[in-house]
Design an enzyme around this catalytic site. Sequence first.
Site, PDB file in Angstrom:
ATOM      1  N   LEU A  41       0.836  -1.210   0.000  1.00 14.34           N
ATOM      2  CA  LEU A  41       0.000   0.000   0.000  1.00 14.34           C
ATOM      3  C   LEU A  41       0.868   1.255   0.000  1.00 14.34           C
ATOM      4  CD1 LEU A  41       0.128   1.460   3.021  1.00 14.34           C
ATOM      5  CD2 LEU A  41      -1.391  -0.393   3.621  1.00 14.34           C
TER       6      LEU A  41
ATOM      7  N   GLU B   5       1.026   5.275   1.318  1.00 14.01           N
ATOM      8  CA  GLU B   5       0.401   6.269   2.183  1.00 14.01           C
ATOM      9  C   GLU B   5      -0.272   7.299   1.287  1.00 14.01           C
ATOM     10  OE1 GLU B   5       3.320   7.796   4.935  1.00 14.01           O
ATOM     11  OE2 GLU B   5       3.878   5.770   5.497  1.00 14.01           O
TER      12      GLU B   5
ATOM     13  N   LYS C 184       9.310  -7.825  -2.340  1.00 10.65           N
ATOM     14  CA  LYS C 184       9.015  -6.508  -1.770  1.00 10.65           C
ATOM     15  C   LYS C 184      10.185  -5.532  -1.991  1.00 10.65           C
ATOM     16  CE  LYS C 184       7.327  -3.162   0.561  1.00 10.65           C
ATOM     17  NZ  LYS C 184       6.269  -2.307   0.054  1.00 10.65           N
TER      18      LYS C 184
ATOM     19  N   LEU D 206       6.980   8.645 -13.018  1.00  6.66           N
ATOM     20  CA  LEU D 206       7.805   9.396 -13.969  1.00  6.66           C
ATOM     21  C   LEU D 206       7.655  10.900 -13.733  1.00  6.66           C
ATOM     22  CD1 LEU D 206       7.618   7.609 -17.451  1.00  6.66           C
ATOM     23  CD2 LEU D 206       9.471   7.613 -15.788  1.00  6.66           C
TER      24      LEU D 206
ATOM     25  N   CYS E  18       9.682   4.375   3.475  1.00  5.59           N
ATOM     26  CA  CYS E  18       9.940   3.082   2.815  1.00  5.59           C
ATOM     27  C   CYS E  18      11.093   3.117   1.806  1.00  5.59           C
ATOM     28  CB  CYS E  18       8.667   2.581   2.156  1.00  5.59           C
ATOM     29  SG  CYS E  18       7.423   2.120   3.365  1.00  5.59           S
TER      30      CYS E  18
ATOM     31  N   LYS F  30      14.851   3.754   3.059  1.00  3.18           N
ATOM     32  CA  LYS F  30      15.445   2.700   3.897  1.00  3.18           C
ATOM     33  C   LYS F  30      15.479   1.355   3.169  1.00  3.18           C
ATOM     34  CE  LYS F  30      11.434   0.847   6.402  1.00  3.18           C
ATOM     35  NZ  LYS F  30      11.244  -0.410   5.716  1.00  3.18           N
TER      36      LYS F  30
END
Length: 431
Positions: free
Chosen positions: A154, A156, A205, A251, A261, A264
């Site tokens: 998902l 945010e 992931k 793009l 996310c 890191k």
Amino acid sequence: MKTICVIGVGYVGLVTGTCFADLGNKVTALDINEERIANLRRGILPIYESGLEEMVKRNVAAGRLTFTTDYCEALRDAEFAFIAVGTPEGVDGEADLQYVRAAAEAIAECITKPIIIVNKSTVPVGTGDWVADIVRAKQSQPVPFSVVSCPEFLREGSALQDFMNPARTVLGSLDKEAANKVAELHLPLRAPIVVTDLRTAEMIKYASNAFLATKISFINEIANICEALGADVKEVAAGMGYDPRIGKQFLDAGLGYGGSCFPKDVKALAYMANVQGRHPQLLQTVMEINNYQRRLAVIKVRQLVGNLNGKIVGLLGLAFKANTDDMRDAPALSIARALQLEGAQVRGYDPVSMNHARRLMPALQLCEDAYAVATGAHALVICTEWNEFKQLDFERIKGLMKTPNLVDGRNLYDPAWMQRLGFNYCGVGRG
Ligand code: NAD
């Protein structure tokens, strides 16, 4: 109806728990943060996400969603324990797994009947096996359990929509029965289900996030070349995006990726590669380009304003992207710090993340709206693509500013229109 415990009530955990409750399951959402749980019990959410507050209230009222800090209470009847705790950046970019470890240990201490542990946190390849080892080692009496990886994709800002309409569900486990049970839970989402082994699911992931980050750095590199050669990256991206092999998404040239996310996760993947003696050259470059985009925004302000010492620079938007209050690794933070280091007085405004800004950047002067930011400013920088910035009264803004310098870090405006209005306008890649 299944009985689910969700461990960690942040962006992913709260959305996961609330959506599963909305699908008719009985969900207990657990967090070690007592204040967070006390607030949730009073209907106060720890995050801003469109539609979430109403969905939480609806499911609490229906008795399908409860909040607790008590692991044993949360796990008593649970058939599934979803781990959704944070996996922040640790030393040298390695993912910090202390919260995952704590969750695994607490699960081991509390389970009294068979359970499927589903890992939703983004974790390094091999973590699923490690979690299984921890649970096995910590159990006082052996209770059967299985570990399934089910990474979350998902975003945010559109978290509910993304959770309820995923492009795919990825499940990793060698235990076919456990994977099938987790697949059943996801059937109402009507997405293709990819079943693979634990390590491959964990890698899917990281590879997905690294690919998207690469796309962002790619278009930013193209933008910088466009700037030098007199081409317009917005039109270049539009022209590229019609090709289905390329696609339109990710793009948008700008200040680079931020948030909790991509930064890191790209670092953690590079770290994993380095530990294995591989040389992640592409990932290193993706990160370098991303850092440069933030520095470039400051260079552009300096080019427009000159010496920044004592100058007033306003930031419009502080969250790392629109429709969220998340400021973790937001470009606005690095840009504000860099401007302050050069002696500028920095102020800012964001429609929803002012409380986080107050905590994270006490030296930033917060203003009540975009016009207050502009008053007396020598330059404005657009840091977040909030809708409310798209149709500001720029005649008024120009009149309020000391000098009409505008660095549009999100390419929200037409350069020709801005020039007609009398702004010294600098977008990203608008040669
Ligand atoms: P977050 O920081 O918003 O929430 C984490 C929560 O876990 C906090 O409320 C914290 O108090 C709680 N917690 C920490 N240790 C705990 C423990 N031992 N027991 C119970 N609760 C504990 O994190 P997030 O953004 O929801 O991310 C969670 C995971 O999901 C991360 O691995 C992240 O990379 C991944 N992810 C995040 C997103 C996103 O958009 N935020 C998207 C996909 C995947």
